[in-house]
Design a protein around this motif. Structure first.
Motif, mmCIF file in Angstrom:
data_model
loop_
_atom_site.group_PDB
_atom_site.id
_atom_site.type_symbol
_atom_site.label_atom_id
_atom_site.label_comp_id
_atom_site.label_asym_id
_atom_site.label_seq_id
_atom_site.Cartn_x
_atom_site.Cartn_y
_atom_site.Cartn_z
ATOM 1 N N LYS A 64 0.836 -1.213 0.000
ATOM 2 C CA LYS A 64 0.000 0.000 0.000
ATOM 3 C C LYS A 64 0.869 1.262 0.000
ATOM 4 N N ARG A 65 2.023 1.170 -0.619
ATOM 5 C CA ARG A 65 2.953 2.298 -0.639
ATOM 6 C C ARG A 65 2.297 3.494 -1.331
ATOM 7 N N ASN A 66 2.199 4.608 -0.627
ATOM 8 C CA ASN A 66 1.493 5.792 -1.124
ATOM 9 C C ASN A 66 2.491 6.932 -1.313
ATOM 10 N N THR A 67 2.817 7.222 -2.545
ATOM 11 C CA THR A 67 3.787 8.281 -2.833
ATOM 12 C C THR A 67 3.149 9.655 -2.691
ATOM 13 N N ILE A 68 3.996 10.642 -2.471
ATOM 14 C CA ILE A 68 3.542 12.023 -2.271
ATOM 15 C C ILE A 68 3.760 12.801 -3.568
ATOM 16 N N ASN A 69 2.690 13.338 -4.101
ATOM 17 C CA ASN A 69 2.780 14.096 -5.353
ATOM 18 C C ASN A 69 3.329 15.507 -5.133
ATOM 19 N N SER A 70 2.847 16.171 -4.099
ATOM 20 C CA SER A 70 3.304 17.540 -3.848
ATOM 21 C C SER A 70 3.007 17.936 -2.403
ATOM 22 N N VAL A 71 3.797 18.902 -1.925
ATOM 23 C CA VAL A 71 3.606 19.480 -0.597
ATOM 24 C C VAL A 71 3.709 20.989 -0.736
ATOM 25 N N ALA A 72 2.715 21.694 -0.224
ATOM 26 C CA ALA A 72 2.705 23.149 -0.333
ATOM 27 C C ALA A 72 2.272 23.755 0.995
ATOM 28 N N ASP A 73 2.468 25.068 1.135
ATOM 29 C CA ASP A 73 2.042 25.768 2.349
ATOM 30 C C ASP A 73 0.530 25.701 2.482
#
Length: 239
Positions: A134-143
């Motif tokens: 169930k590896r869930n990658t992170i597409n983006s991180v923003a403020d």
């Protein structure tokens, strides 16, 4: 004329025998002291190797993601997923826009997560097998909208939730394994002259922490001395 006296052959032989006995005694004494020093150095080296291996395993296992520890090969291999960053999410976990407040790792580090392919985010995963499945990658991180808050976009919505609203960013699996007489980490040697090693992982629950019991035996081939070490590591299980 005055007679001149010297050593007879018998006297010379007796003197040489006595000298040889004394030399042999001195040599044996020196050899005994030298061997004692060498044995002490070997024991200290074996203990240092064991302490280093146990300390390294302990430090890493203590930072393993909750429920990510498993054993294989009849207990001679230990694997887990190390935590890199963590935080608290707000509301329900969502792939589109999940609000999260960092607990470990700065906002700048969190924003760079999507550029690291080996990192993924876990929320409430119940077992080690699901950390990969169930590896869930992170597409983006923003403020986020408020100070200190981040908006995290995932590849897919999490299948589970966390009772404590915790989210963990973890990296690729780490594995310690016995290979012949070597204890290895990811195939790299960290201890030698290992006779046996056994890892026993006790499962963690919502009300108790996990435990990893380590039994390490080192045998020096040149002295046939055996050193046994038993160590227990507590794994914080905060879901």
């Amino acid at each position: 004329m005055r007679r001149q006296r010297g050593f007879t052959l018998v006297e010379m032989v007796m003197a040489l025998v006595i000298l040889g006995i004394i030399s042999l005694a001195i040599g044996s004494y020196l050899q005994l002291g030298t061997q004692g020093y060498v044995d002490t150095v070997n024991r200290d080296r074996a203990q240092s190797i064991a302490r280093f291996a146990l300390e390294k395993i302990t430090r890493e296992v203590r930072h393993a993601a909750p429920n990510s520890i498993s054993t294989s090969n009849s207990g001679t291999c230990l694997s887990f997923y190390p935590v890199r960053y963590s935080g608290f999410y707000q509301g329900d976990p969502d792939s589109a826009a999940m609000s999260l407040v960092p607990a470990i790792g700065s906002s700048t580090e969190w924003k760079a997560i999507n550029t690291q392919a080996d990192l993924a985010l876990a929320i409430g995963l119940p077992s080690a097998t699901e950390y990969e499945a169930k590896r869930n990658t992170i597409n983006s991180v923003a403020d986020g909208t408020e100070q200190g808050e981040l908006t995290v976009n995932l590849a897919a919505s999490p299948l589970y939730s966390s009772p404590a609203k915790r989210a963990y960013v973890y990296s690729d699996k780490v594995e310690y394994c016995l290979a012949g007489n070597l204890l290895t980490r990811q195939g790299n040697r960290i201890a030698e002259d290992v006779k046996s090693v056994e890892f026993v992982a006790e499962g963690a629950g919502l009300q108790n922490n996990g435990m990893v019991h380590i039994s390490l035996v080192i045998e020096k081939a040149n002295t046939d001395e055996v050193f046994s070490y038993n160590h227990t590591v507590q794994v914080i299980n905060v879901l």
